[in-house]
Design an enzyme around this catalytic site. Structure first.
Site, PDB file in Angstrom:
ATOM      1  N   ASP A 221      50.799  28.878   4.272  1.00 27.73           N
ATOM      2  CA  ASP A 221      49.952  29.055   5.161  1.00 27.73           C
ATOM      3  C   ASP A 221      48.604  28.609   4.748  1.00 27.73           C
ATOM      4  OD1 ASP A 221      48.015  30.051   6.862  1.00 27.73           O
ATOM      5  OD2 ASP A 221      48.474  32.203   6.466  1.00 27.73           O
TER       6      ASP A 221
ATOM      7  N   GLU B 219      50.862  28.478  13.895  1.00 29.06           N
ATOM      8  CA  GLU B 219      50.738  29.801  13.159  1.00 29.06           C
ATOM      9  C   GLU B 219      51.379  30.848  13.996  1.00 29.06           C
ATOM     10  OE1 GLU B 219      46.699  29.887  12.173  1.00 29.06           O
ATOM     11  OE2 GLU B 219      46.944  28.309  10.696  1.00 29.06           O
TER      12      GLU B 219
HETATM   13 MG    MG Z   1      45.412  32.580   9.215  1.00 24.69          MG
END
Ligand code: MG
Ligand code: ADP
Length: 616
Positions: free
Chosen positions: A23, A186
């Protein structure tokens, strides 16, 4: 971590390589894996460090590069050489960067490529290079803990990242020595981390609300039969916890008249920013924050903070409303609301989101880690360990090419599920035309001039053929990463050309929204314009073919036919730009009526000649 260390020296027992999930956040980045024994996703961390690696890069005077917490300490002492929030600059032009002065470091517009660069001392860095330093650090962290080389990764991006930004993210990974197997949205990763969608019989509609440091996303996902589908997404790449920090800094600045000091003393400005962030975090647990800084009494209550946060929270709720509307759903249709991003720890945020959707939010998984955990799950799926799951995303805007008269011809409509492909055949307008310009546009308007050009290329080397004979197949392919590949192929000759679309710079979410609004507001005008342009195109083609007919077969016409035809052609040509659509269509019919009788005669004659030739 001892259990998962692998002795590569022995060779024979070397298992399949671990694919890591990354991430890469605006504020914080993380790397996660599926633990080989427990099969649970875990975020990797070094002893006595946090799982979060601040997305900050510092360049020392001797050229040494530090990343993460080590770099963070330089925000105050050496702001010019300390780069943060670089994700906000990925795939962006200087014009896209609303507030370059807030960065502390130097953002450069070299005007040539239109993409921003960051200047540190005398070196220019692209956001891709800067991100690659963060990737390298995460890669090293994983290699150190796993005691094996790590070369494959899944990297997440906000749902609204466009092609350039996805491509830039992929390039950054590559530059760090990572083979990027997949770019994943995401919100999709976050839902995976909640285990949603992993059972084939599951049917759910969920909302993923992600408020991080620099970006906000709301996505509505539908999960059915092991398939993930993003029904709609909204958001803002310029909205996040940083804005809350700025709001607190501004209130302190006003209260203590610090404006002049802040504008001249960068280190002081950064200290205030960090204190404001600390205040904000403490206010997630407590009612007030008080501190003394260089003789200034800096304080804020939760109530005052909620007042500062309200406009930002309102914006996110409006986006939730729009996302639901795009998906054609009422708030009650949402089965679960997944909270993502450090800023969802703000109690006022949770309350507002819960109120809007009319149910408690899901916040059991650590909102900082949830995306990285999901990326690890996706990596595991790609490694072939979980074959039931398929992921689908959607295109935020329509994609098409320019056709005659500047019209937009849509090949892939907005909200199409990706991966997807579409193709259509086109032909040439002129005899012997050897090239065809393919211009790719994104947007909802009927005329390409109102849309956004993504790319352009020339299909050259079409062998000489009469107009209308070549068959040029244009195909669009959006792969699972959301990257568009456009191909043009002349089918008779096999000449082909393709391009991977890397638009010069990205669109902000606000721009996507305003493009959609424009298309709705101009729908009626656009339809009329399209009809007019189509009539003009038809008229131009008729003029051209009739003229070419006259020059080839003129001798077979009598003088009055020629005069009448030329008169009609010239009349039509002189009024091409001024006539209405109906007038053009009348003139087209008129010219056709004049030419039909002799065209038939010439045709008959041609057939007779051909037959004669074959006589024995
Ligand atoms: Mg984030
Ligand atoms: P990104 O995805 O943009 O990298 P994160 O999800 O890591 O961002 O969130 C970072 C943001 O969350 C920062 O603005 C940080 O100040 C904020 N944040 C972290 N913890 C808290 C907290 N306890 N209360 C309020 N905000 C927080």
């Amino acid at each position: 971590m001892g259990k998962i260390s692998i002795n590569i020296a022995t060779g024979s027992l070397q298992p399949k390589q671990t694919i890591v999930g990354i991430d890469l956040g605006t504020t914080n980045s993380l790397v996660a894996i599926i633990h080989p024994d427990s099969r649970q996703p875990i975020v990797l961390k070094e002893v006595d460090q946090t799982t979060l690696v601040p997305s900050i890069v510092h360049f020392g005077q001797e050229g040494q590069v530090s990343v993460g917490n080590e770099a963070k300490s330089f925000l105050v002492s050496d702001p010019e050489r300390t780069v943060f929030s670089v994700k906000r600059l990925m795939g962006k032009s200087y014009a896209d960067v609303e507030d370059a002065s807030s960065f502390g470091y130097e953002v450069i517009d070299d005007g040539l490529e239109n993409l921003v660069k960051i200047k540190v001392d005398d070196t220019f860095y692209t956001p891709i290079e800067l991100s690659s330093f963060i990737h390298k650090s995460l890669k090293q962290r994983a290699e150190h803990l796993l005691k094996t080389p790590v070369t494959q990764a899944v990297i997440t991006v906000p749902a609204y990242f466009n092609d350039t930004q996805r491509q830039a993210t992929r390039d950054a990974g590559k530059l760090a020595g990572l083979d990027v197997l997949r770019i994943v949205n995401e919100p999709t990763a976050a839902s995976l981390a909640y285990g949603i969608g992993l059972r084939p019989d599951e049917e759910k509609t969920i909302a993923v609300y992600d408020l991080g440091g620099g970006t906000f996303d709301i996505s509505i996902l539908q999960i059915s039969g092991g398939v993930f589908e993003v029904l709609s997404t909204h958001g803002d790449t310029y909205l996040g916890g940083d804005d809350l920090d700025k709001a607190i800094v501004n209130s302190w600045q006003a209260e203590h008249a610090l404006g002049a000091r802040v504008s001249t003393d960068k280190a002081f400005g950064q200290s205030l920013r960090l204190l404001a962030e600390q205040a904000k975090k403490e206010l997630s647990e407590r009612d007030r924050f008080d501190t003394d800084f260089e003789g200034y009494k800096l304080r804020i209550t939760r109530e005052a903070f909620n007042g500062l946060a309200a406009p930002l929270i309102d914006k996110t709720i409006k986006a939730c409303d729009m996302a639901l509307r795009d998906a054609g759903l009422a708030p009650g249709a949402i089965d679960a609301v997944v909270m993502v991003g450090g800023s969802t720890r703000v109690p006022a945020v949770k309350e507002a989101v819960s109120r809007f959707f009319g149910k408690p939010v899901s916040d059991e998984v650590n909102p900082d880690e949830v995306v990285a955990l999901g990326a690890a799950i996706q990596a595991d799926i790609l490694a072939g360990n979980n074959k039931d799951v398929l992921l689908l995303d959607i295109t935020p805007l329509s994609l098409g090419i320019e056709t005659m008269g500047g019209l937009m011809d849509v090949l892939i409509p907005r909200n199409a599920k990706i991966p997807t492909r579409a193709g259509r055949q086109y032909t040439t307008q002129k005899d012997g035309q050897s090239g065809m310009r393919i211009s790719v546009f994104q947007g909802e308007r009927d005329l390409v001039k109102d849309n956004r050009k993504l790319a352009e290329f020339n299909l050259a080397g079409i062998p000489g053929m009469p107009a209308g004979l070549p068959k040029v197949e244009v195909s669009f392919l959006i792969n699972a990463d959301g990257i568009l590949v456009v191909k043009a192929k002349e089918l008779r000759s096999g000449v082909e050309q393709s391009i991977e679309v890397k638009p010069q710079y990205g669109l902000t979410d606000a721009e996507v929204e305003s493009m959609l609004l424009d298309s709705i507001q101009h729908a009626k005008d656009d339809m009329q314009t399209r009809a007019l342009v189509e009539a003009q195109t038809e008229a131009r083609q008729l003029i051209e073919t009739t003229r070419s007919f006259l020059s080839k077969n003129g001798s077979m016409l009598d003088s009055s036919e020629r005069a009448e035809t030329e008169g009609a052609i010239n009349g039509l040509e002189s009024r091409l730009e001024t006539a209405t659509k109906d007038e053009l269509q009348h003139a087209i019919t008129h010219l056709n009526d004049i030419s039909r009788p002799y065209a038939e005669r010439v045709m008959d004659e041609a057939i007779r000649t051909a037959m004669k030739g074959r006589k024995i």
